[in-house]
Design an enzyme around this catalytic site. Structure first.
Site, PDB file in Angstrom:
ATOM      1  N   VAL A  43       0.820  -1.206   0.000  1.00 46.86           N
ATOM      2  CA  VAL A  43       0.000   0.000   0.000  1.00 46.86           C
ATOM      3  C   VAL A  43       0.855   1.258   0.000  1.00 46.86           C
ATOM      4  CG1 VAL A  43      -0.160   0.111   2.534  1.00 46.86           C
ATOM      5  CG2 VAL A  43      -2.019   1.054   1.133  1.00 46.86           C
ATOM      6  N   LYS A  44       2.079   1.152   0.485  1.00 46.33           N
ATOM      7  CA  LYS A  44       2.937   2.331   0.640  1.00 46.33           C
ATOM      8  C   LYS A  44       3.375   2.931  -0.691  1.00 46.33           C
ATOM      9  CE  LYS A  44       3.166   2.247   5.197  1.00 46.33           C
ATOM     10  NZ  LYS A  44       2.702   3.345   6.050  1.00 46.33           N
ATOM     11  N   ASP A  45       3.241   2.193  -1.780  1.00 44.87           N
ATOM     12  CA  ASP A  45       3.562   2.756  -3.092  1.00 44.87           C
ATOM     13  C   ASP A  45       2.773   4.040  -3.347  1.00 44.87           C
ATOM     14  OD1 ASP A  45       5.085   0.502  -3.436  1.00 44.87           O
ATOM     15  OD2 ASP A  45       3.974  -0.268  -5.156  1.00 44.87           O
TER      16      ASP A  45
END
Length: 328
Positions: A43-45
């Site tokens: 999700v950090k992308d």
């Protein structure tokens, strides 16, 4: 011809997948937002590329610069992909409790990794927070995104993840459940969903050893709540500015063991080869649904942040699990 100019253009539009076997006996529909489908497998992308692009627009990050960040690993991966696309160097600080796989993956994409001790206070000069700040001060033309307090973090989810969930559920989502770490994911998504329907309930998943649950319930930052825990990527011993407690309706705490065991169940029973905090979030979601007697009319979306390849040497290793007392 249809193609992407760079892998970062593949970020977003991840699927919702119904949980069947691990949710047996529960009445509500439980849907997993599978964020390992992002190119950096987490999700950090989403927030990583947003922090870089906002820094470029503000003139903070200049050509040939160095990105320096304290990370649990996944934000580092997103930043590294953005750096490759845009020609920056990267230095990441990680606590030594993070998996070897995370460190190796960051090195594989060209980042320099500095490993720091876990069991020190956040303001200790050797903490991964402090080391990142110091490197930023020492290295010319460097940028310290500071994902904890950088408002581009929650904005990325307000503009992408939240709308995706609303559209994919056709506005029928009643509960949003996610682990809370830097706070960007829970805050951005919850703000968007609650604007569409103020009745949407947000449940934050916390871990034992973290301050979030007690702070939400009492307004007290209790240092006695802080102790070492093994789960990676959620919980904090600080209060990041990205955590908006007003949009979080409740917290559920989950043990390291329960999170690890549910992670393995998701792989074997749902075909979802996910990371440790994913199991933690699902365990908490199931516990919340059961204790609050949710019905057939309820639609729970639980966010699964990352991929199981980050944890091959830990929770997917039987010997390691036995050594922790998580398995017989």
């Amino acid at each position: 011809m249809k193609y992407l100019n760079h892998i970062t253009e593949a970020i977003g539009n991840t699927p919702l997948v119904k949980l069947n076997n691990v949710a047996k006996g529960l009445k509500p529909t439980i849907l997993a937002k599978v964020e390992y489908m992002n190119p950096g497998n987490s999700v950090k992308d989403r927030m990583a590329i947003r922090m870089i692009e906002d820094a470029e627009k503000a003139g903070i990050l200049k050509p040939g610069g160095t990105i320096i960040e304290g990370t649990s690993g996944n934000t580092g991966m997103g930043l590294a992909l953005a750096a490759i696309a845009k020609g920056y160097k990267c230095i990441f600080t990680l606590a030594d409790k993070q998996s070897k796989e995370k460190m190796d993956i960051l090195r594989a994409v060209g980042a320099e990794v500095r490993v720091c001790p876990t069991n020190v206070a956040p303001d200790h000069p050797d903490s991964y927070y402090s080391v990142a700040k110091r490197l930023n001060e020492e290295i010319p033309n460097s940028f310290y995104p500071n994902q904890y307090d950088n408002m581009s973090n929650w904005a990325a989810h307000y503009e992408s993840t939240g709308p995706e969930i609303w559209e994919q559920t056709e506005g029928k989502v009643t509960h949003f459940i996610t682990g809370v770490g830097t706070g960007g994911t829970v805050t951005g998504i919850s703000r968007y969903l609650k604007e569409q329907n103020p009745g949407v309930v947000t449940v934050g998943i916390d871990t034992y050893g973290s301050v979030f649950k007690k702070y939400k319930e009492t307004g007290v930052f209790d240092e006695k709540e802080i102790y070492s825990y093994a789960t990676e990527g959620i919980g904090e011993d600080i209060l990041p500015k990205n955590v908006d407690f007003d949009v979080i309706d409740a917290f559920v705490k989950v043990t390291d063991k329960d999170g690890a065991l549910m992670t393995r169940r998701l792989a074997k029973e749902e075909g979802l080869f996910v990371g440790w905090s994913c199991g933690t979030a699902v365990h908490g979601a199931i516990e919340y649904a059961r204790e609050n007697n949710l019905t057939e009319d309820d639609v729970i979306v639980v966010l699964l942040p990352d991929h199981g390849t980050r944890y091959l040497g830990k929770i997917y290793n039987d010997d390691w699990m036995r050594a922790q007392g998580y398995m017989d």
